[in-house]
Write an enzyme that holds these catalytic residues in place. Structure first.
Site, PDB file in Angstrom:
ATOM      1  N   CYS A  83       0.853  -1.199   0.000  1.00 36.86           N
ATOM      2  CA  CYS A  83       0.000   0.000   0.000  1.00 36.86           C
ATOM      3  C   CYS A  83       0.888   1.248   0.000  1.00 36.86           C
ATOM      4  O   CYS A  83       1.631   1.463  -0.946  1.00 36.86           O
ATOM      5  CB  CYS A  83      -0.981  -0.048   1.166  1.00 36.86           C
ATOM      6  SG  CYS A  83      -2.349   1.112   0.962  1.00 36.86           S
ATOM      7  N   HIS A 188      -3.743  -4.987  -0.194  1.00 43.63           N
ATOM      8  CA  HIS A 188      -3.295  -5.530   1.091  1.00 43.63           C
ATOM      9  C   HIS A 188      -3.295  -7.061   1.025  1.00 43.63           C
ATOM     10  O   HIS A 188      -4.331  -7.678   1.267  1.00 43.63           O
ATOM     11  CB  HIS A 188      -4.217  -5.057   2.219  1.00 43.63           C
ATOM     12  CG  HIS A 188      -4.037  -3.610   2.536  1.00 43.63           C
ATOM     13  ND1 HIS A 188      -3.109  -3.174   3.443  1.00 43.63           N
ATOM     14  CD2 HIS A 188      -4.622  -2.507   2.033  1.00 43.63           C
ATOM     15  CE1 HIS A 188      -3.141  -1.850   3.509  1.00 43.63           C
ATOM     16  NE2 HIS A 188      -4.053  -1.419   2.657  1.00 43.63           N
ATOM     17  N   GLU A 190      -2.225  -9.061   3.136  1.00 42.15           N
ATOM     18  CA  GLU A 190      -2.543  -9.612   4.468  1.00 42.15           C
ATOM     19  C   GLU A 190      -4.040  -9.636   4.731  1.00 42.15           C
ATOM     20  O   GLU A 190      -4.491 -10.247   5.692  1.00 42.15           O
ATOM     21  CB  GLU A 190      -1.812  -8.798   5.552  1.00 42.15           C
ATOM     22  CG  GLU A 190      -2.380  -7.423   5.874  1.00 42.15           C
ATOM     23  CD  GLU A 190      -1.979  -6.320   4.883  1.00 42.15           C
ATOM     24  OE1 GLU A 190      -1.455  -6.643   3.800  1.00 42.15           O
ATOM     25  OE2 GLU A 190      -2.224  -5.133   5.205  1.00 42.15           O
TER      26      GLU A 190
END
Lengths: 209, 275
Positions: A83, A188, A190
């Site tokens: 990001c 993202h 994650e």
């Protein structure tokens, strides 16, 4: 050698999510606020949310800029920017003024142009990403992957050959880049379920080159 | 293409999940961790946990002893006790999708501790109404993308006029939804969670007029919440309500594969969902 991952803590963003996701891959993970700790890592993750200028200021204040130059430029350790962390890889950014970036990926960071599309900003949600398997970071998908994005600015690289994935949001957005040991994801990983884990697996499979 | 999001909302009261009706009636539905992996596997696009406990702390183990031992209780780590923060920490370890946490957030430190324990965004409500500059402060400190302002709205049954409520829907805030939505956007909110108090738990569908009026007055994403009774209500929330994301609580709790079935129905209506 089994990977040892350092997640850079420079005062912006939620590092716990990144640490949780990488931990799922059974590797050693450390959140590092001390640039010296990058020496012991095999892989470095630069996460981050917030604005470009604040991000560079956070890195500079904690002494991470020379450490990254050494570990990533000289020693060629794999680096993954996520990001804002991907945007900081660029030469320069134009969020709230003009700021110099890390310069690992030649290019600039600009606001997404929604004048034609009339779409809402930030670009929030899950979007399809067309990946190019010329780049190791983008390999191994048997379907078109879909990732979670939250951003209003994006990296526009000078050279097309670093682009490893793109998505559409009013204009073409560069979602994934790779230039040798330096990788960046605008989304993202994650927070992108199984497709996100694949990105981390690909990243951990990179070795210092 | 960007996919409209489908978001399960989990209501936490005294550390257990409950279903809610009109913000008052709460029925126990399970432990807070059991649902996370299931919802993630079923392709929920995000999760929102709202702590609706009226008190600040509780002992989770006492709650479990009151409701008795069920098979799902085995998921609970022994370390998860006492407060919503430990629930967040345990949930976030299993949550590979964005996690929003709301309820009783009154200070910058309340936000910081939730983010540090694995929340990706926070939802603020009463504190924003009591002190609107709290939104500016929070957005400047943590970035707009992690500040969700929850707006609870009650429609007067006689006049049909909508008003914003605070304190778990108990007290009128003296604001109209559109004016308040514009103000929270100007102050730096990244998203609006728009909840109809009258529709909560009724299953009669979203207040589409309310959602559309707010969604068309701001340029940040609006998440619709309150009233979903059937999967086609999600379609209406996106198409007629113009919401960017559709959320619900009760409908997901009691049916197997509920999220997948909801998305299949959305896809059949021509909506490009993540499946």
């Amino acid at each position: 050698m089994s990977p040892s991952v350092a997640i850079i803590d420079y005062g912006v963003g939620n590092l716990t999510s990144v640490a949780n996701a990488v931990s799922r891959l059974q590797v050693e993970v450390r959140i590092s606020a001390d640039p010296l700790e990058l020496k012991n890592a095999t892989h470095i993750i630069l996460p981050g949310v917030g604005s470009f200028g604040e991000g560079m200021k956070g890195l500079a204040e904690r002494g991470f800029i020379p450490a990254l130059q050494e570990e990533v430029r000289t020693k060629k350790k794999p680096l993954l920017g996520i990001c804002l962390g991907m945007q900081l890889l660029a030469t320069e950014g134009f969020e709230h003024g003009h700021h110099q970036g890390l310069g690992f990926i030649p290019g600039s960071v600009r606001m997404i142009d929604t004048t034609q599309s009339g779409l809402r900003l930030p670009h929030i949600g899950w979007n399809d990403v067309a990946v190019s398997d010329r780049h190791p970071i983008a390999r191994g998908f048997t379907h078109m992957p879909i990732f979670y994005f939250v951003h209003s600015f994006h990296l526009v690289p000078e050279q097309a050959d670093v682009i490893a994935g793109t998505c559409e949001y009013g204009e073409r957005i560069v979602a994934l880049v790779q230039s040798a040991n330096v990788c960046g994801a605008q989304f993202h990983p994650e927070k992108s379920h199984d497709d996100g884990l694949r990105i981390f697996q690909n990243f951990l499979a990179l070795s210092s080159c | 293409m960007l996919k409209p999001r489908l978001i399960p909302v989990l209501l936490l009261k005294n550390g257990i999940l409950v279903r809610s009706k009109n913000f008052t009636f709460h029925q126990h539905t399970g432990d807070p961790l059991g649902q996370v992996e299931r919802y993630t596997a079923w392709k929920a696009d995000e999760l929102i946990y709202l702590d609706i406990n009226r008190d600040d702390t509780h002992d989770f183990r006492e709650t479990m002893s009151v409701i008795g031992s069920t098979s799902s209780n085995k998921n609970i780590p022994a370390t998860m006790t006492n407060d919503v923060v430990s629930v967040i920490r345990s949930v976030s370890e299993k949550c590979m999708i964005p996690l929003t946490v709301g309820g009783k957030i009154r200070s910058i430190d309340d936000i910081r501790v939730r983010l540090a324990n694995g929340a990706d965004k926070v939802s603020i409500n009463t504190q924003a109404l009591d002190n609107p500059s709290f939104i500016d402060h929070a957005a400047r400190t943590f970035g707009n993308q992690c500040i969700v302002v929850c707006i609870d709205v009650k429609r007067d049954p006689g006049t049909g006029v909508c008003e914003v409520y605070k304190h778990f829907g108990r007290d009128p805030a003296g604001m109209k939804p559109i004016a308040w939505a514009k103000e929270v956007e100007r102050r730096g909110a990244g998203e609006i969670l728009l909840q109809s108090i009258d529709r909560d738990g009724t299953g009669t569908g979203y207040d589409l007029a309310l959602i559309r009026s707010v969604a068309e007055s701001v340029s940040i994403p609006v998440i619709a919440l309150g009233g979903v009774g059937k999967f086609s209500d999600f379609v209406a929330g996106l198409k007629e309500g113009r919401a960017s994301a559709v959320a619900a609580a009760n409908i997901f709790h009691f049916s197997e594969q509920s999220i997948i079935h909801a998305k299949q129905e959305m896809q059949a209506s021509g909506i490009d969902v993540r499946l």
